[in-house]
Design a protein around this motif. Structure first.
Motif, PDB file in Angstrom:
ATOM      1  N   ALA A  54     -23.324  33.509 -18.104  1.00 37.83           N
ATOM      2  CA  ALA A  54     -23.262  33.842 -19.539  1.00 37.83           C
ATOM      3  C   ALA A  54     -24.653  34.150 -20.077  1.00 37.83           C
ATOM      4  N   GLY A  55     -25.659  33.416 -19.614  1.00 36.80           N
ATOM      5  CA  GLY A  55     -27.033  33.677 -20.031  1.00 36.80           C
ATOM      6  C   GLY A  55     -27.519  35.043 -19.571  1.00 36.80           C
ATOM      7  N   HIS A  56     -27.194  35.408 -18.322  1.00 32.30           N
ATOM      8  CA  HIS A  56     -27.563  36.734 -17.812  1.00 32.30           C
ATOM      9  C   HIS A  56     -26.861  37.839 -18.599  1.00 32.30           C
ATOM     10  N   LEU A  57     -25.584  37.623 -18.902  1.00 32.77           N
ATOM     11  CA  LEU A  57     -24.847  38.614 -19.681  1.00 32.77           C
ATOM     12  C   LEU A  57     -25.465  38.773 -21.062  1.00 32.77           C
ATOM     13  N   LEU A  58     -25.800  37.676 -21.714  1.00 27.34           N
ATOM     14  CA  LEU A  58     -26.425  37.732 -23.034  1.00 27.34           C
ATOM     15  C   LEU A  58     -27.769  38.455 -22.970  1.00 27.34           C
ATOM     16  N   ASN A  59     -28.580  38.129 -21.958  1.00 25.95           N
ATOM     17  CA  ASN A  59     -29.872  38.812 -21.797  1.00 25.95           C
ATOM     18  C   ASN A  59     -29.689  40.302 -21.577  1.00 25.95           C
ATOM     19  N   ASP A  60     -28.808  40.673 -20.644  1.00 30.88           N
ATOM     20  CA  ASP A  60     -28.601  42.090 -20.320  1.00 30.88           C
ATOM     21  C   ASP A  60     -28.056  42.857 -21.520  1.00 30.88           C
ATOM     22  N   ALA A  61     -27.074  42.264 -22.203  1.00 30.48           N
ATOM     23  CA  ALA A  61     -26.496  42.929 -23.377  1.00 30.48           C
ATOM     24  C   ALA A  61     -27.550  43.122 -24.468  1.00 30.48           C
ATOM     25  N   SER A  62     -28.392  42.121 -24.653  1.00 31.78           N
ATOM     26  CA  SER A  62     -29.450  42.214 -25.675  1.00 31.78           C
ATOM     27  C   SER A  62     -30.461  43.288 -25.319  1.00 31.78           C
ATOM     28  N   TRP A 108     -33.915  33.972 -25.750  1.00 33.58           N
ATOM     29  CA  TRP A 108     -32.632  33.277 -25.643  1.00 33.58           C
ATOM     30  C   TRP A 108     -32.784  31.894 -25.029  1.00 33.58           C
ATOM     31  N   LEU A 128     -27.949  27.936 -21.694  1.00 39.69           N
ATOM     32  CA  LEU A 128     -27.429  29.139 -21.034  1.00 39.69           C
ATOM     33  C   LEU A 128     -28.378  29.687 -19.963  1.00 39.69           C
TER      34      LEU A 128
END
Length: 181
Positions: free
Chosen positions: A149-157, A137, A144
């Motif tokens: 938002a970057g942490h959320l994207l990483n965790d969700a992925s 990412w 990000l």
């Protein structure tokens, strides 16, 4: 069990001898129909290995209410009537909350893996995911990096990869080792 928690329907079928081809054809018909139901999150099929002659089908739903709609639907009832002649007995079903099905043996004849084996398999999946996903990412969306938002994207992925891809693949691949005494 809360109605908002993801649930897994664990179905175990012991086939009558020589019914594998008919059963596989049945699976190809039922899986797309299940996928049309609200809240359906996916299906994994664990085929027999070694001396174990049971198929285990894991059907995931976003909540218990949606799972019950599928279980009690006329379509599923009809599919169960179709598969019954292919089985040595009736189908065995369990409803499991969350992701605990990963290490749940498909039958009473198989041991639950030792906790240290569960730890190693989980680490095998989590470690590369938590290192590669943020790198991916950050290359794609450098703005990000480090943000909420970057942490959320990483965790969700990572969670999506682990739940829907890696754990089903890895536990199937290491099944013999996980269940060995």
């Amino acid at each position: 069990m809360p109605h908002q928690q993801h649930v897994t329907l664990v179905v175990t079928h012991h086939l009558a001898p020589g019914q594998e081809q008919a059963y596989e054809a049945w699976l190809k018909r039922i899986m797309p129909d299940a996928a049309t139901f609200t809240g359906h999150l996916g299906v994994n099929v664990i085929r027999p290995s070694g001396s174990e002659q049971a198929y285990t089908v894991l059907v995931r739903f976003d909540n218990l209410d949606n799972l019950y709609r599928w279980i009690h639907s006329p379509q599923r009832v009809q599919y169960i009537e179709q598969v019954t002649p292919l089985l040595l007995g009736s189908d065995h079903i369990e409803i499991r909350p969350g992701a605990e099905f990963w290490f749940t043996p498909p039958s009473a004849n198989v041991r639950t893996p030792a906790k240290w084996k569960q730890f190693l398999i989980t680490l095998l999946v989590i470690f590369p995911s938590t290192n590669l996903v943020p790198w991916f990412w950050s290359q794609l969306l450098p703005g990000l990096s480090g943000s909420l938002a970057g942490h959320l994207l990483n965790d969700a992925s990572v969670v999506a990869l682990v739940v829907f891809l890696w754990m089903p693949l890895v536990t199937r691949q290491f099944h013999q080792w996980l269940t060995r005494h």
